[in-house]
Design an enzyme around this catalytic site. Structure first.
Site, short mmCIF file in Angstrom:
data_model
loop_
_atom_site.label_atom_id
_atom_site.label_comp_id
_atom_site.label_asym_id
_atom_site.label_seq_id
_atom_site.Cartn_x
_atom_site.Cartn_y
_atom_site.Cartn_z
N ARG A 6 27.58 71.66 0.40
CA ARG A 6 27.05 71.61 1.60
C ARG A 6 25.80 72.46 1.81
O ARG A 6 24.78 71.78 2.25
CB ARG A 6 28.23 71.91 2.68
CG ARG A 6 29.03 70.75 2.63
CD ARG A 6 30.39 71.11 3.66
NE ARG A 6 31.00 72.42 3.33
CZ ARG A 6 31.76 73.00 4.13
NH1 ARG A 6 32.18 72.55 5.42
NH2 ARG A 6 32.37 74.31 3.69
N ASN A 55 32.62 68.12 4.88
CA ASN A 55 33.70 67.98 4.01
C ASN A 55 34.59 67.12 4.64
O ASN A 55 34.99 66.90 5.89
CB ASN A 55 34.63 69.20 3.84
CG ASN A 55 33.73 70.20 2.78
OD1 ASN A 55 33.12 69.62 1.88
ND2 ASN A 55 34.13 71.50 2.88
#
EC number: 6.2.-.-
Length: 795
Positions: free
Chosen positions: A36, A54
């Site tokens: 990320r 996520n």
């Protein structure tokens, strides 16, 4: 809405007039590897707006910007991903104008994680990175000598995850709220700790604890903490003590590897009289002071998995205690992979035994109370901490054979990374593995996820570790098996576990077919191949014990076209633990094929080494067929050879006799011995080609009688098995026109045999494969079962 009105609405946003919006679903090992933060930096570089989050086990990106920037994002995502990320696929979906307006705001951020069903992947634990190690040893850094330093590129992953998606609240770091300094790093996209879930420091993270008593009452819980606890541990080890250290995936027993008395005490406490002990050294230079280390072996040592690597000894033979690897010229070395290991090695400045915190045959211990109870008779003290270990992961073991790395024990650093299946599993599948070196596998779609090494299922604690691990891993992966693949052996605990399932959901897979299929599958072999399966024992489809088999096979089926001659195991399991009995089995009751005969005088000479009553009992058992099952086992033949040569009459761990035989031949570390072959014979019997071992064993006995050096006889035995296998493969190829050979089974952990055989088969034009990413031993059986079952379900 017209195109013109859509463009009008974009006038007030930060997006260009030709803006578009897309959703990217990224699947693979993309959680816990800094993915990320990487997406945020890449998207901002491309001038995109939006967010990344996520979702279950994958990552969702919603981004808005120019089509060119969005195309670049999709192209660069897999190409430039973090080193430990594995991007399996990126699914791109165009979003409507509403989503384009939604992202018509400035900036790109990390969004809140969401729970989703479906296949999930998560990464293994990662060895401490160089940047974190620089901080660890920098007196000016706020994490100086802090043993839990980590970032998005390193640290615990699989051992701390409690559930997915992978966020701090879903890990065993949840009880440690971030301090202001760590929170600032965690939320700063430019920081390498941006969304590093285990991030911590001395002010807010886990703390070391030291206890000198196995008493688990509160008053004895801790006598020192922090760096004082580490100092106490260093002092205890330096003075010859044994410390139980709470590691990443379980407790480890640590002591000075140069002190013979301490190593002997450790062996006695672990009930491990001879099996080699792993030694941790500071770096590759330190490893090279103890062993020969090739460039490939150095890469394996320094890989992020940090396995124990089996290496050929060299240098001062007194640099390590004599009890580290009895009778062997091979030593298992590995490098530190946690900051705590680095601190211990730095402060002690000597090689350390770092071995599993358990007693022989039991699983590695992860619970603090259990560690105090079970290790209190072995360890002098305990160096623990207050972060819980969620999942049990022992250290992995690997070696280099013929220039290629191969995994011997697959655990920390490798598991639970997925292994591709050549034939996708059409339904979620559980493969329950074998009995020894147990692993299980969960298969879904294109991959199988093999569990970390568990151990011997005959131990109740190991069986509990299996069921607990299965429940945890299947939940994390979101795989709910609808069928189960299992071994044929009715006495295996794994087979009995599978019997709980309805019969129409059980898929039996023959043991040796699973072995060779594991090799074929990991190399993507889907066409017919010659499978050579050499191991100790496995249940054959005719109800007898096999172990020296040559198949014509594919992933769905096999035909047995060659085998080793059979011999009785007097006493069954006792003959496995006592190679001397196995040798008597071959000499007094081995299958008589063709003209192969045993010289009675030579056999009597061998038997004369042992108690007359034992010999008489063994002969009666063989003659009367009492508790003496026959087996066509290559592994048992290696045992018999080791006993005939006087190398090993009894074993204390699986494979000991064969390991000593290989070491004597110079295959493990000594100078390789170039010798000829012993007599051997392959004959046609009942539609198969059968190797008659009697002439070979007679050759060994004559050599012993004639005074031929034992190392030359051991080398000749290896050369003979190579020649026999080549002959069997040539005959199989003549039957089938197949030229691909897959070698698997525990015997093919023998580096000398594999090296010689690959060369011999290659010279004859065969394409040869051996196991690399999954073990050749029974630790790879579950993957082989999954590959066979998946292929059959596709028929």
């Amino acid at each position: 809405m017209t195109a013109d009105s859509y463009q009008d609405r974009l006038q007030g946003s930060t997006l260009p007039l030709n803006a578009a919006a897309r959703r990217l679903d990224v699947h693979g090992a993309v959680q816990g590897v800094g993915f990320r933060p990487y997406v945020v930096r890449l998207a901002r570089e491309l001038g995109l707006n939006g967010w990344v989050r996520n979702a279950g086990g994958h990552v969702i990106i919603e981004a808005a910007g120019t089509p060119e920037s969005l195309n670049a994002l999709a192209a660069r995502l897999p190409a430039e991903a973090p080193a430990q990320a594995v991007v399996r696929d990126v699914i791109v979906t165009d979003l409507d104008d509403r989503m384009a307006r939604l992202h018509g705001r400035r900036g790109f951020t990390v969004g809140a994680s969401i729970a989703r069903s479906g296949r999930r992947d998560f990464p293994p634990d990662l060895a401490a990175c160089e940047e974190c190690l620089r901080e660890l040893f920098d007196p000016a850094d706020r994490r100086y000598r802090y043993p839990f330093v980590n970032c998005t590129a390193c640290g615990p992953r699989a051992t701390i995850i409690t559930e997915l998606p992978y966020d701090r609240p879903q890990t065993t770091m949840a009880p440690f709220p971030l301090c202001a300094a760590c929170a600032a790093e965690y939320t700063d996209p430019a920081d390498r700790r941006f969304h590093a879930e285990p991030v911590a420091c001395p002010a807010c993270g886990p703390t070391l604890r030291w206890a000198t008593s196995c008493d688990t009452s509160d008053s004895n819980e801790s006598t020192a903490s922090g760096d004082d606890a580490l100092t106490a541990a260093v002092g205890t080890i330096a003075s010859g003590g044994i410390v139980a250290v709470k590691g990443l995936g379980g407790y480890q027993l640590v002591c000075d590897a140069t002190r013979t008395d301490t190593v002997a005490r450790l062996r006695a406490g672990k009930h491990r009289p001879a099996k080699p002990l792993a030694v941790m050294v500071a770096d590759v230079a330190a490893a090279r002071q103890l062993a020969r280390v090739s460039d490939v072996e150095a890469e394996l040592l320094t890989s992020v998995a940090r396995p124990i690597v089996l290496l050929a000894r060299q240098g001062d033979r007194h640099a390590l205690a004599a009890g580290i690897h009895p009778q062997l010229d091979e030593v298992g070395l590995f490098l530190p992979y946690t900051p705590l290991h680095h601190l211990l090695l730095h402060d002690l400045a000597r090689p350390l035994v770092v071995t599993s915190g358990n007693r022989s045959g039991e699983p590695i211990i992860i619970d603090d109370h259990e560690a105090r109870t079970r290790l209190g008779q072995v360890a002098d003290a305990f160096l623990t901490h207050d972060r819980r270990i969620r999942a049990r992961y022992d250290d992995s073991v690997a070696r280099v054979v013929a220039g290629t790395g191969s995994v011997v024990r697959r655990a920390r650093g490798y598991a639970p990374a997925p292994t591709p299946l050549p034939r996708p599993a059409p339904r979620p599948l559980l493969a329950v593995g074998a009995q020894l070196k147990h692993t299980f596998a969960l298969a879904s779609a294109d991959d199988a996820i093999v569990s970390p090494h568990i151990g011997d299922l005959s131990n109740q604690d190991t069986f509990t570790a299996f069921t607990d691990g299965l429940a945890h891993l299947s939940t994390l992966l979101s795989i709910r098996p609808t069928c189960v693949a299992h071994d044929l052996h009715p006495a295996y605990i794994s087979t009995q576990y599978a019997a709980r399932w309805p019969r129409n959901r059980r898929l039996p897979v023959q043991h040796h077919h699973a072995h060779v299929a594991s090799c074929a599958a990991e190399h993507g072999v889907t066409e017919p191949f010659i499978g050579v399966a050499y191991d100790g024992l496995g249940w054959g489809d005719d109800g007898t014990l096999w172990g020296g088999e040559v198949f014509l096979a594919d992933l769905t089926a096999y035909r047995r076209v060659g085998r080793f001659g059979t011999a009785p195991l007097p006493g069954g399991e006792l003959a496995v633990r006592r190679p001397a009995r196995m040798a008597m089995g071959y000499l007094f009751g081995g299958e008589r094929i063709g003209a192969g005969m045993v010289d009675p005088e030579l056999a009597a000479s061998f038997a004369g080494r042992f108690d007359e009553q034992e010999v008489a009992t063994v002969r009666r058992m063989i003659d009367r067929h009492v508790n003496s099952p026959y087996a066509s086992s290559a592994g048992r033949l290696f045992d018999a050879a080791a006993s005939i040569l006087g190398l090993c009459d009894d074993v204390s761990y699986e494979g000991e006799a064969a390991i000593v035989l290989e070491a004597t031949a110079g295959g493990s570390g000594g100078r390789p011995v170039d010798t000829g072959e012993l007599p051997w014979k392959v004959v046609s019997s009942s539609g198969m080609w059968v190797y008659d071992p009697a002439p070979t064993l007679m050759g060994l006995l004559r050599g012993v009688t004639d005074g031929t050096p034992v190392h030359r006889l051991a080398a000749s035995f290896h050369a003979t098995v190579t020649a026999v296998t080549l002959a069997l493969c040539i005959r199989a190829a003549q039957l089938s026109k197949v030229s691909t050979v897959c070698l698997s089974g525990g015997v093919f952990q023998n580096r000398r045999l594999v090296t010689e055989l690959r060369a011999a088969l290659g010279d004859e034009g065969f394409t040869v494969y051996v196991n690399e990413t999954v073990p050749a031993n029974d630790g790879g059986i579950s993957y082989g079962q999954a590959a066979v079952a998946s292929a059959r379900m596709n028929l």
